[in-house]
Write an enzyme that holds these catalytic residues in place. Structure first.
Site, PDB file in Angstrom:
ATOM      1  N   CYS A  33       0.761  -1.273  -0.050  1.00 44.58           N
ATOM      2  CA  CYS A  33       0.160   0.026  -0.106  1.00 44.58           C
ATOM      3  C   CYS A  33       0.851   1.351   0.065  1.00 44.58           C
ATOM      4  O   CYS A  33       1.437   1.657  -0.949  1.00 44.58           O
ATOM      5  CB  CYS A  33      -0.933  -0.045   1.119  1.00 44.58           C
ATOM      6  SG  CYS A  33      -2.593   0.966   1.011  1.00 44.58           S
ATOM      7  N   HIS A  89      -3.755  -5.377   0.885  1.00 43.45           N
ATOM      8  CA  HIS A  89      -3.363  -6.015   2.139  1.00 43.45           C
ATOM      9  C   HIS A  89      -3.283  -7.236   2.085  1.00 43.45           C
ATOM     10  O   HIS A  89      -4.233  -8.009   2.647  1.00 43.45           O
ATOM     11  CB  HIS A  89      -3.979  -5.266   3.466  1.00 43.45           C
ATOM     12  CG  HIS A  89      -3.538  -3.790   3.543  1.00 43.45           C
ATOM     13  ND1 HIS A  89      -2.565  -3.672   4.147  1.00 43.45           N
ATOM     14  CD2 HIS A  89      -4.180  -2.565   3.016  1.00 43.45           C
ATOM     15  CE1 HIS A  89      -2.415  -2.205   4.270  1.00 43.45           C
ATOM     16  NE2 HIS A  89      -3.531  -1.651   3.477  1.00 43.45           N
ATOM     17  N   GLU A 106      -2.083  -9.477   4.381  1.00 40.72           N
ATOM     18  CA  GLU A 106      -1.818  -9.935   5.798  1.00 40.72           C
ATOM     19  C   GLU A 106      -3.319 -10.128   6.428  1.00 40.72           C
ATOM     20  O   GLU A 106      -3.381 -10.679   7.357  1.00 40.72           O
ATOM     21  CB  GLU A 106      -1.144  -9.088   6.489  1.00 40.72           C
ATOM     22  CG  GLU A 106      -1.509  -7.621   6.894  1.00 40.72           C
ATOM     23  CD  GLU A 106      -1.189  -6.627   5.728  1.00 40.72           C
ATOM     24  OE1 GLU A 106      -1.601  -5.283   6.059  1.00 40.72           O
ATOM     25  OE2 GLU A 106      -0.969  -7.036   4.661  1.00 40.72           O
ATOM     26  N   SER A 155       5.487 -13.435  38.036  1.00 43.78           N
ATOM     27  CA  SER A 155       4.212 -12.570  38.413  1.00 43.78           C
ATOM     28  C   SER A 155       3.070 -13.722  38.481  1.00 43.78           C
ATOM     29  O   SER A 155       1.914 -13.494  38.866  1.00 43.78           O
ATOM     30  CB  SER A 155       3.764 -11.901  37.158  1.00 43.78           C
ATOM     31  OG  SER A 155       3.776 -12.542  35.930  1.00 43.78           O
ATOM     32  N   GLY A 156       3.458 -15.085  38.215  1.00 40.52           N
ATOM     33  CA  GLY A 156       2.486 -16.081  37.907  1.00 40.52           C
ATOM     34  C   GLY A 156       1.817 -16.229  36.554  1.00 40.52           C
ATOM     35  O   GLY A 156       1.140 -17.096  36.294  1.00 40.52           O
ATOM     36  N   GLY A 157       2.403 -15.263  35.833  1.00 40.87           N
ATOM     37  CA  GLY A 157       1.508 -15.253  34.601  1.00 40.87           C
ATOM     38  C   GLY A 157       2.529 -15.928  33.516  1.00 40.87           C
ATOM     39  O   GLY A 157       3.449 -16.593  33.788  1.00 40.87           O
ATOM     40  N   VAL A 158       2.076 -16.028  32.033  1.00 42.27           N
ATOM     41  CA  VAL A 158       2.828 -16.888  31.232  1.00 42.27           C
ATOM     42  C   VAL A 158       4.203 -16.318  30.862  1.00 42.27           C
ATOM     43  O   VAL A 158       5.105 -17.181  30.964  1.00 42.27           O
ATOM     44  CB  VAL A 158       1.975 -16.755  29.890  1.00 42.27           C
ATOM     45  CG1 VAL A 158       2.643 -17.543  28.854  1.00 42.27           C
ATOM     46  CG2 VAL A 158       0.377 -17.397  30.179  1.00 42.27           C
ATOM     47  N   ASP A 159       4.406 -15.017  30.602  1.00 40.47           N
ATOM     48  CA  ASP A 159       5.708 -14.348  30.127  1.00 40.47           C
ATOM     49  C   ASP A 159       6.622 -14.571  31.361  1.00 40.47           C
ATOM     50  O   ASP A 159       7.916 -15.154  30.812  1.00 40.47           O
ATOM     51  CB  ASP A 159       5.485 -12.866  29.960  1.00 40.47           C
ATOM     52  CG  ASP A 159       4.229 -12.869  28.897  1.00 40.47           C
ATOM     53  OD1 ASP A 159       3.966 -13.668  28.077  1.00 40.47           O
ATOM     54  OD2 ASP A 159       3.772 -11.591  28.909  1.00 40.47           O
ATOM     55  N   SER A 160       6.467 -14.254  32.248  1.00 40.51           N
ATOM     56  CA  SER A 160       7.703 -14.245  33.388  1.00 40.51           C
ATOM     57  C   SER A 160       7.930 -15.774  33.596  1.00 40.51           C
ATOM     58  O   SER A 160       9.130 -16.092  33.857  1.00 40.51           O
ATOM     59  CB  SER A 160       7.108 -13.740  34.683  1.00 40.51           C
ATOM     60  OG  SER A 160       6.147 -14.305  35.585  1.00 40.51           O
ATOM     61  N   SER A 161       6.832 -16.803  33.498  1.00 39.74           N
ATOM     62  CA  SER A 161       7.038 -18.080  33.999  1.00 39.74           C
ATOM     63  C   SER A 161       7.986 -18.921  32.796  1.00 39.74           C
ATOM     64  O   SER A 161       8.730 -19.573  33.058  1.00 39.74           O
ATOM     65  CB  SER A 161       5.521 -18.893  34.110  1.00 39.74           C
ATOM     66  OG  SER A 161       4.811 -18.486  35.133  1.00 39.74           O
TER      67      SER A 161
END
Length: 509
Positions: free
Chosen positions: A79, A167, A169, A221-227
């Site tokens: 585009c 586009h 995508e 933190s108990g979350g996905v990322d930090s774990s």
């Protein structure tokens, strides 16, 4: 060496979606603002120029030195990117009298062109442009058209440089993934070997080289990322990783104890720290969303620093920063504007004197989950909904009190438990509750009440960059609303948020 596609961002709302599609084809890519593109190294296999809300005819529109890349590497302009190449090569770009927004069909395709291999005439594409390329330079070959836009696609003779005015995508371009695969594989020569397993292997090896025998401290933190970040670093340094889980008083109900319990089987060295009083005291009387974030970030760093200093010889700070955090925290003029501050991106005070290691900062959320599965992280952690670092503080609009936190914890607990009980928890990407700074009149028994309003929000998404509100069953919402009003003292009205991102954000603050 990881093969890479560079995506130069001119501010399009679809830039992150281009990256998602490229990665779905198992090719690694990076988004960079148009004015700060990195050096082109041997690992770069091609470049994609994004769309833009700007018109190339505007004097202040974003520009890039195309001569540094054209002829050197394959280039695909999407585009605005295509219009920029045409204009700077001597073509004519005009404000179109036949603007195309939405679905269109390719009425002509040069099927000998490698970009359009296996695409057929009539293929549906998604248009979103007000300008159009009216005249192309002599060395531009038109390779695709619609009934109203002659130059829907072009190739520059003598080089692997292409432009398209649609586009590929977006979902509505039905053969968009074919086109992108043609560009990545046939034109750029990418081997499509970027997988979760290859990422783990490469990352652990690099972490071992970078960290050696150094000690690393990481805030869980108990979350996905930090774990997942902790598990990756643990594979590299073992017991030299020290994890700290801080209770800021703004977690979900019973979350501090439950998270600590869930980490016991992961062989991670975790210390729990209850600092809830300290956070709530610092937040007293503060209403500004951004100030609340900064206060929580500051106190978190103070508490974390005190705990880190109790560990002798720590040299590194591990963080679970992921790619959307990086993108949203980079403020440039126009593209990728700062949406909110993230206390885990930058902002590390000098007095900590720790080097930062962020093994996930190139991944989107769903990619982190796939990496976590490869690492053997438990489903109960990988399946957790995202939860913001500032916690319930940004879900309580206005000032924070212990009573408000307790009220919202109870509301949130009913909503989340209800989603799980009814098999809806994994049908949505994120669910949350918000305490609004308003009260409304109600009737309970024979008495009128004047109590709080809470808002339920649930969204569907892939990575949080865009999101749509979840169409939860009306009977379920009625059941949850009834339970909240009956069981949570101080609430007499429940509403449901039906806003999408954009234009709204997922969180309210």
């Amino acid at each position: 060496m990881v093969e890479t596609i560079l995506i130069l961002d001119f501010g399009s709302q679809y830039t992150q979606l281009i990256a998602r599609r490229v990665r779905e084809l198992n090719v690694y890519c990076e988004i960079h603002p148009f004015h700060s593109s990195p050096p082109i190294t041997d690992r770069v296999k091609g470049i994609i120029l994004s769309g833009s809300p700007f018109s190339v005819r505007d004097k202040e529109s974003p520009r890039v030195n195309l001569q540094q890349m054209r002829g050197r590497l394959p280039v695909l302009g999407v585009c605005y990117g295509a219009q920029l190449m045409a204009l700077e090569s001597g073509g004519d770009v005009i404000a179109s009298h036949t603007r195309e927004y939405g679905r269109a069909n390719l009425s002509f395709i040069n099927q000998d062109n490698p970009l359009f291999k296996d695409l057929q005439e009539g293929s549906q594409v998604w248009m979103s442009h007000g300008d159009t390329i009216k005249v192309v330079p002599a060395d531009f070959e038109i390779v695709a058209s619609t009934s109203t836009v002659e130059v829907a696609g072009f190739k520059i003779s003598g080089e692997e440089t292409y432009g398209i005015q649609f586009h590929p995508e977006v979902y509505h371009s039905t053969d968009g993934m074919k086109l992108l695969k043609n560009f990545l594989v046939d034109i750029c020569g990418c081997s499509r070997n970027w997988t979760p397993s290859s990422f783990v292997e490469t990352t652990v090896r690099e972490l071992k080289e970078k960290l050696g025998n150094d000690k690393v401290v990481l805030g869980l933190s108990g979350g996905v990322d930090s774990s997942v970040a902790a598990t990756l670093i643990h594979q590299a340094v073992g017991k030299n990783l020290h994890c700290i889980f801080i209770d800021n008083g703004l977690l979900r109900k019973n979350e501090f104890a439950e998270v600590l319990e869930s980490y016991k089987s992961m062989d991670l060295n975790v210390k729990g720290v209850d600092a809830s009083d300290r956070f709530l005291t610092a937040l007293k009387g503060e209403n500004s969303p951004e100030t609340k974030r900064k206060i929580i970030g500051r106190v978190f760093i103070e508490v974390f620093d005190e705990e880190a200093h109790k560990i002798q010889g720590v040299k590194w700070l591990g963080q679970g920063t992921i790619y959307p955090d990086v993108i949203e925290s980079v403020s440039v003029k126009g593209p990728s504007a700062t949406i909110k501050s993230h206390h885990n991106v930058g902002g590390l005070p000098d007095f900590m004197r720790l080097k930062v290691v962020e093994p996930l900062n190139s991944l989107f959320k769903d990619e982190v989950r796939r990496v976590g599965k490869t690492l053997g992280v438990k489903d109960e952690i990988l399946g957790r909904h995202p939860f913001p670092g500032p916690g319930l503080a940004i879900r309580i609009l206005g000032d924070i009190t212990r009573e408000k936190v307790s009220l919202l914890q109870d509301v949130d607990d009913i909503f989340i438990r209800g989603l799980k009980k009814n098999g809806l928890y994994h049908e949505v990407w994120q669910a949350l509750t918000v305490l609004l700074p308003v009260q409304s009149v109600g009737v309970m028994g024979d008495e009128r009440t004047y109590e709080n309003v809470v808002c339920l929000r649930a969204v569907t998404s892939v990575d949080g960059m865009t999101a749509d509100w979840a169409r939860l069953p009306a009977d379920f919402l009625a059941e949850v609303s009834n339970e909240i009003i009956n069981k949570v003292k101080g609430v007499n009205r429940v509403v449901y948020d039906i806003s999408s991102k954009p234009p709204a954000t997922i969180e309210w603050e």
